[in-house]
Design a protein around this motif. Structure first.
Motif, PDB file in Angstrom:
ATOM      1  N   ASN A 154       0.807  -1.223   0.000  1.00 14.49           N
ATOM      2  CA  ASN A 154       0.000   0.000   0.000  1.00 14.49           C
ATOM      3  C   ASN A 154       0.837   1.269   0.000  1.00 14.49           C
ATOM      4  O   ASN A 154       0.300   2.361   0.181  1.00 14.49           O
ATOM      5  N   ARG A 158      -5.333   2.193   9.453  1.00 17.09           N
ATOM      6  CA  ARG A 158      -6.369   1.603   8.615  1.00 17.09           C
ATOM      7  C   ARG A 158      -7.603   1.302   9.448  1.00 17.09           C
ATOM      8  O   ARG A 158      -7.528   1.165  10.671  1.00 17.09           O
ATOM      9  N   ARG A 183      -7.499   3.336   4.282  1.00 18.71           N
ATOM     10  CA  ARG A 183      -6.114   3.408   4.747  1.00 18.71           C
ATOM     11  C   ARG A 183      -5.625   4.853   4.754  1.00 18.71           C
ATOM     12  O   ARG A 183      -6.075   5.673   3.953  1.00 18.71           O
TER      13      ARG A 183
END
Length: 378
Positions: free
Chosen positions: A71, A86, A108
């Motif tokens: 991510n 998150r 997130r």
């Protein structure tokens, strides 16, 4: 982005409790959720004289630390809560005694917008066999299915040396088998499908300019897990055809590779103390470019439960080897960490973790000492 994340995480937890209580009648809809608020920074770091990597990663000056490869979560010298924070909400709806629907939305700090992480239908043929069709997490690692749920493990987040690739989910189907035999519980699955991701955060770490596209086609694999008393053992195999496209103006990429992955996890839990270990090896055979990259990785750690306190120490390592240095510059890391966890209650915990990360190939981020704290709740 963080404000949106915090509102999502804090907002749905009380609501979940109210919906679960309802009027006392059984509901076909079940709602649950989780939140992990994580903050950290690089305390100190070094770019060795032979360092040949970038000066910045995601506009963060190096030395820096990539905590979440999938991510794009990167820590620099200033405190930040964006790289790993998150929140998620899970919905399960029973269509019948053996058939249901499931979905999970995750927001997130790295993007601030909810994404559909899971969305699938399931049917149990009997007490042993279940089929699931839709969008799921690739079960490549021991914690893959619940790696976002911070209360389920001792680290602030699972070791990035293993848990971080350009594809973590897939669209397809899986067939699961569960059975108990005396004191041994056994579960196994076969799975298959594909993944197509535009603007992959993983690829953006390397190619910040230009658009990116990642395809994992013909993905298929199998895993098996057995538990007997304190011992849990899991093994997995997976393969896929990977295509990576990046329209970087100075360094365009259009590459294909045959991916194969193997993994083994072995955990021991004797209530007061426990050991967690996992090892994987991923190989990408770039048939058109005629070179191969092999990436073994491992993690091993031990913890001690002292009432509500759990100190935990860990060592992890990721190594890349290539058959052609002129086409691919391998990256390798090793990291030691110490974590202290305190359980606030059965559904929440706070953690503090110190990491000493070494960029052993001196080409992506540099050496860094990192400190992080987290609040996890389900």
């Amino acid at each position: 982005a963080l404000a949106q994340l915090a509102m999502l995480g804090i907002g749905f937890v009380p609501t979940t409790g109210l919906l679960a209580q309802g009027t006392g009648s059984e509901s076909n809809l079940k709602i649950s959720g989780y939140v992990s608020l994580v903050a950290g920074r690089v305390l100190s770091g070094t770019l060795n004289p032979d360092y040949v990597g970038p000066d910045t990663i995601k506009h963060i000056g190096c030395p820096c630390y990539v905590a979440d490869w999938s991510n794009g979560g990167v820590y620099g010298s200033e405190y930040s809560a964006l790289p790993e924070s998150r929140a998620g909400i899970q919905l399960q709806y029973a269509l019948g005694p053996r058939t249901g629907l499931g979905a999970q939305l995750v927001s997130r700090g790295t993007n601030g917008m909810p994404d559909v992480a899971w969305a699938y239908g399931s049917h149990k043929f009997n007490e042993n066999f279940e089929v699931q069709v839709g969008r799921k997490r690739i079960p490549l690692y021991y914690y893959s299915d619940f790696q976002d749920i911070g209360v389920s493990y001792p680290w602030v987040t699972p070791p990035p040396e293993l848990y971080g690739w350009d594809a973590t989910n897939y669209n397809g189907a899986s067939l699961r088998y569960n059975r108990s035999m005396g004191n041994t519980s056994l579960s196994a699955s076969v799975f298959g499908g594909r993944e197509h991701a535009n603007e992959s955060p993983f690829q953006k770490l390397y190619y910040p300019a230009g658009s990116t596209e990642v395809q994992w086609n013909n993905l298929m694999g199998a895993d098996i897990e057995a538990n007997n008393g304190p011992l849990t053992v899991r093994a997995v195999f997976m393969q896929a055809d990977v295509k990576t496209i990046n329209n970087h103006p100075a360094n365009p990429v259009d590459d294909t590779a045959a991916l194969q992955a193997y993994g083994v996890a072995l955990n021991l839990d004797f209530d007061n103390w426990f050991v967690l270990s996992e090892a994987t090896q991923l190989t990408r055979d770039h048939t058109l470019s005629q070179y191969k990259v092999t990436a073994p990785a491992m993690t091993i750690g031990a913890g001690l439960r002292l009432g509500k306190w759990t100190p935990f120490i860990n060592f992890a390592k990721y190594t890349e080897e290539t058959t052609d240095l002129s086409q691919y510059a391998p990256g390798s890391y090793k990291r030691a960490s110490a974590t202290l966890r305190y359980d606030l209650d059965a559904s929440s915990a706070i953690k503090a973790q110190f990491d000493k990360n070494f960029d052993t190939t001196n080409n992506f981020g540099g050496d860094a000492a990192v400190f992080r704290v987290s609040y996890d709740r389900v």
